[in-house]
Design a protein around this motif. Structure first.
Motif, PDB file in Angstrom:
ATOM      1  N   ASN A  61       0.855  -1.194   0.153  1.00 23.66           N
ATOM      2  CA  ASN A  61      -0.018  -0.049  -0.068  1.00 23.66           C
ATOM      3  C   ASN A  61       0.908   1.095  -0.101  1.00 23.66           C
ATOM      4  N   ALA A  62       1.091   2.074  -1.330  1.00 24.63           N
ATOM      5  CA  ALA A  62       1.910   3.072  -1.201  1.00 24.63           C
ATOM      6  C   ALA A  62       1.276   4.165  -0.734  1.00 24.63           C
ATOM      7  N   GLY A  63      -0.155   4.469  -0.667  1.00 26.24           N
ATOM      8  CA  GLY A  63      -0.643   5.810  -0.378  1.00 26.24           C
ATOM      9  C   GLY A  63      -0.681   6.642  -1.325  1.00 26.24           C
ATOM     10  N   VAL A  64      -0.129   7.801  -1.220  1.00 19.78           N
ATOM     11  CA  VAL A  64      -0.112   8.930  -2.264  1.00 19.78           C
ATOM     12  C   VAL A  64       1.290   8.935  -2.648  1.00 19.78           C
ATOM     13  N   THR A  65       1.452   8.776  -3.970  1.00 18.68           N
ATOM     14  CA  THR A  65       2.970   8.726  -4.667  1.00 18.68           C
ATOM     15  C   THR A  65       2.646   9.957  -5.778  1.00 18.68           C
ATOM     16  N   GLN A  66       3.850  10.653  -5.386  1.00 22.44           N
ATOM     17  CA  GLN A  66       3.845  11.819  -6.385  1.00 22.44           C
ATOM     18  C   GLN A  66       5.452  11.631  -7.160  1.00 22.44           C
ATOM     19  N   THR A  67       5.279  11.865  -8.294  1.00 22.82           N
ATOM     20  CA  THR A  67       6.655  11.862  -8.999  1.00 22.82           C
ATOM     21  C   THR A  67       6.765  13.222  -9.909  1.00 22.82           C
ATOM     22  N   PRO A  68       7.889  13.740 -10.234  1.00 19.85           N
ATOM     23  CA  PRO A  68       8.958  13.439  -9.661  1.00 19.85           C
ATOM     24  C   PRO A  68       9.270  13.971  -8.186  1.00 19.85           C
ATOM     25  N   LYS A  69      10.268  13.796  -7.553  1.00 21.69           N
ATOM     26  CA  LYS A  69      10.679  14.046  -6.174  1.00 21.69           C
ATOM     27  C   LYS A  69      11.350  15.746  -6.257  1.00 21.69           C
ATOM     28  N   PHE A  70      12.045  15.719  -7.234  1.00 20.79           N
ATOM     29  CA  PHE A  70      12.815  16.868  -7.475  1.00 20.79           C
ATOM     30  C   PHE A  70      12.821  17.450  -9.188  1.00 20.79           C
ATOM     31  N   GLN A  71      12.925  18.544  -9.317  1.00 21.33           N
ATOM     32  CA  GLN A  71      12.950  18.942 -10.757  1.00 21.33           C
ATOM     33  C   GLN A  71      13.453  20.263 -10.854  1.00 21.33           C
ATOM     34  N   VAL A  72      14.291  20.578 -11.626  1.00 18.03           N
ATOM     35  CA  VAL A  72      14.688  21.955 -11.987  1.00 18.03           C
ATOM     36  C   VAL A  72      14.413  22.397 -13.361  1.00 18.03           C
ATOM     37  N   LEU A  73      13.661  23.444 -13.617  1.00 12.18           N
ATOM     38  CA  LEU A  73      13.090  23.811 -14.961  1.00 12.18           C
ATOM     39  C   LEU A  73      13.895  25.217 -15.368  1.00 12.18           C
ATOM     40  N   LYS A  74      13.784  25.478 -16.536  1.00 17.35           N
ATOM     41  CA  LYS A  74      14.196  26.913 -17.075  1.00 17.35           C
ATOM     42  C   LYS A  74      12.830  27.434 -17.276  1.00 17.35           C
ATOM     43  N   THR A  75      12.954  28.786 -16.968  1.00 16.85           N
ATOM     44  CA  THR A  75      11.862  29.757 -17.351  1.00 16.85           C
ATOM     45  C   THR A  75      11.055  29.505 -18.789  1.00 16.85           C
ATOM     46  N   GLY A  76       9.827  29.420 -18.876  1.00 20.85           N
ATOM     47  CA  GLY A  76       9.192  28.820 -19.981  1.00 20.85           C
ATOM     48  C   GLY A  76       8.770  27.389 -20.412  1.00 20.85           C
ATOM     49  N   GLN A  77       9.680  26.774 -19.874  1.00 22.52           N
ATOM     50  CA  GLN A  77       9.428  25.247 -19.839  1.00 22.52           C
ATOM     51  C   GLN A  77       8.181  24.820 -19.509  1.00 22.52           C
ATOM     52  N   SER A  78       7.681  23.578 -19.830  1.00 19.62           N
ATOM     53  CA  SER A  78       6.226  22.991 -19.411  1.00 19.62           C
ATOM     54  C   SER A  78       6.635  21.801 -18.740  1.00 19.62           C
ATOM     55  N   MET A  79       6.052  21.186 -17.743  1.00 19.10           N
ATOM     56  CA  MET A  79       6.042  20.082 -17.157  1.00 19.10           C
ATOM     57  C   MET A  79       4.871  19.616 -16.383  1.00 19.10           C
ATOM     58  N   THR A  80       4.696  18.374 -16.050  1.00 17.64           N
ATOM     59  CA  THR A  80       3.370  17.677 -15.506  1.00 17.64           C
ATOM     60  C   THR A  80       3.972  17.018 -14.273  1.00 17.64           C
ATOM     61  N   LEU A  81       3.220  17.284 -13.132  1.00 16.08           N
ATOM     62  CA  LEU A  81       3.658  16.665 -12.018  1.00 16.08           C
ATOM     63  C   LEU A  81       2.629  15.749 -11.671  1.00 16.08           C
ATOM     64  N   GLN A  82       3.019  14.546 -11.316  1.00 16.38           N
ATOM     65  CA  GLN A  82       1.987  13.306 -11.293  1.00 16.38           C
ATOM     66  C   GLN A  82       1.843  12.772  -9.802  1.00 16.38           C
ATOM     67  N   CYS A  83       0.566  12.602  -9.734  1.00 11.34           N
ATOM     68  CA  CYS A  83      -0.011  12.058  -8.595  1.00 11.34           C
ATOM     69  C   CYS A  83      -1.075  10.865  -8.526  1.00 11.34           C
ATOM     70  N   ALA A  84      -0.592   9.815  -7.916  1.00 13.21           N
ATOM     71  CA  ALA A  84      -1.483   8.548  -7.907  1.00 13.21           C
ATOM     72  C   ALA A  84      -1.743   8.115  -6.236  1.00 13.21           C
ATOM     73  N   GLN A  85      -2.690   7.463  -6.170  1.00 17.06           N
ATOM     74  CA  GLN A  85      -3.267   6.965  -4.842  1.00 17.06           C
ATOM     75  C   GLN A  85      -3.994   5.913  -5.064  1.00 17.06           C
ATOM     76  N   ASP A  86      -3.838   5.062  -3.882  1.00 17.31           N
ATOM     77  CA  ASP A  86      -4.237   3.590  -3.626  1.00 17.31           C
ATOM     78  C   ASP A  86      -5.034   3.413  -2.559  1.00 17.31           C
ATOM     79  N   MET A  87      -5.647   4.609  -2.052  1.00 15.25           N
ATOM     80  CA  MET A  87      -6.170   4.536  -0.814  1.00 15.25           C
ATOM     81  C   MET A  87      -7.876   4.844  -0.793  1.00 15.25           C
ATOM     82  N   ASN A  88      -8.066   4.771  -2.064  1.00 13.32           N
ATOM     83  CA  ASN A  88      -9.762   4.691  -2.334  1.00 13.32           C
ATOM     84  C   ASN A  88     -10.241   6.138  -2.060  1.00 13.32           C
TER      85      ASN A  88
END
Lengths: 112, 112
Positions: free
Chosen positions: B1-28
């Protein structure tokens, strides 16, 4: 206006003493209250939930709720250096839908 | 049972870049939330999803978008990152009713 208020601290207590953390809320219809502990650089961790007036004890922790005074508190008995953290109070408010409203937290320092 | 899992844990971006933070849960969890936390500011709600198929703005939605892909997953997207979005981002889930929220470990995002 913030709906859940906490003193930001820091609150300093000596090791072995009782730490008392306080929280007030503005929505009289709030029904559920939670205390979270957050160590520096970590995520908030649930430590207590309380739903009805009175005291709820769990180990060294006691949560107290007084709905008439719109007041929630957390007592930590026999405080340890490992209790040093920021404590967040949260309420499920009637106007908040499916959201919890968080206070900004009280920093607790337990000194040797 | 992982609970709530976020990826990535660390990220460095440059201004103007795009990215998606992921979140998944297995706790109903029916409801899911994205917060940012900045020093001295407490937790600020960006977006939340009360149930699968719905999303709503929180306190600070500007510059962000979200997707509730299914009951388990809730992603946060920065289309054009700005230095003001440098923060720690927390995902949380909640079953509903009078239940508390449970947090993931957080994503530390720096935008240069």
């Amino acid at each position: 206006q913030k709906e859940v208020e906490q003193n930001s601290g820091p609150l300093s207590v000596p090791e072995g003493a009782i730490a008392s953390l306080n929280c007030t809320y503005s929505d009289r219809g709030s029904q559920s209250f939670f205390w979270y502990r957050q160590y520096s650089g970590k995520s908030p961790e649930l430590i207590m939930s309380i739903y009805s007036n009175g005291d709820k004890e769990d180990g060294r922790f006691t949560a107290q709720l007084n709905k008439a005074s719109q007041y929630v508190s957390l007592l930590i008995r026999d405080s340890q250096p490992s209790d040093s953290a920021t404590y967040l109070c949260a309420a499920h408010t009637t106007g908040g839908g499916n959201k919890l409203t968080f206070g900004t937290g009280t920093q607790l320092k337990v000194e040797l | 049972n992982a609970g709530v899992t976020q990826t990535p844990k660390f990220q460095v971006l440059k201004t103007g870049q795009s990215m998606t933070l992921q979140c998944a849960q297995d706790m109903n969890h029916n409801s899911m939330y994205w917060y940012r936390q900045d020093p001295g500011m407490g937790l600020r709600l960006i977006y939340y999803s009360a149930s699968e198929g719905t999303t709503d703005k929180g306190e600070v939605p500007n510059g962000y978008n979200v997707s509730r892909l299914n009951k388990r997953e809730f992603s946060l997207r920065l289309e054009s990152a700005a230095p003001s979005q440098t923060s720690v981002y927390f995902c949380a889930g909640r079953e509903g009713g009078n239940q508390p929220q449970h947090f993931g470990d957080g994503t530390r995002l720096s935008i240069l």
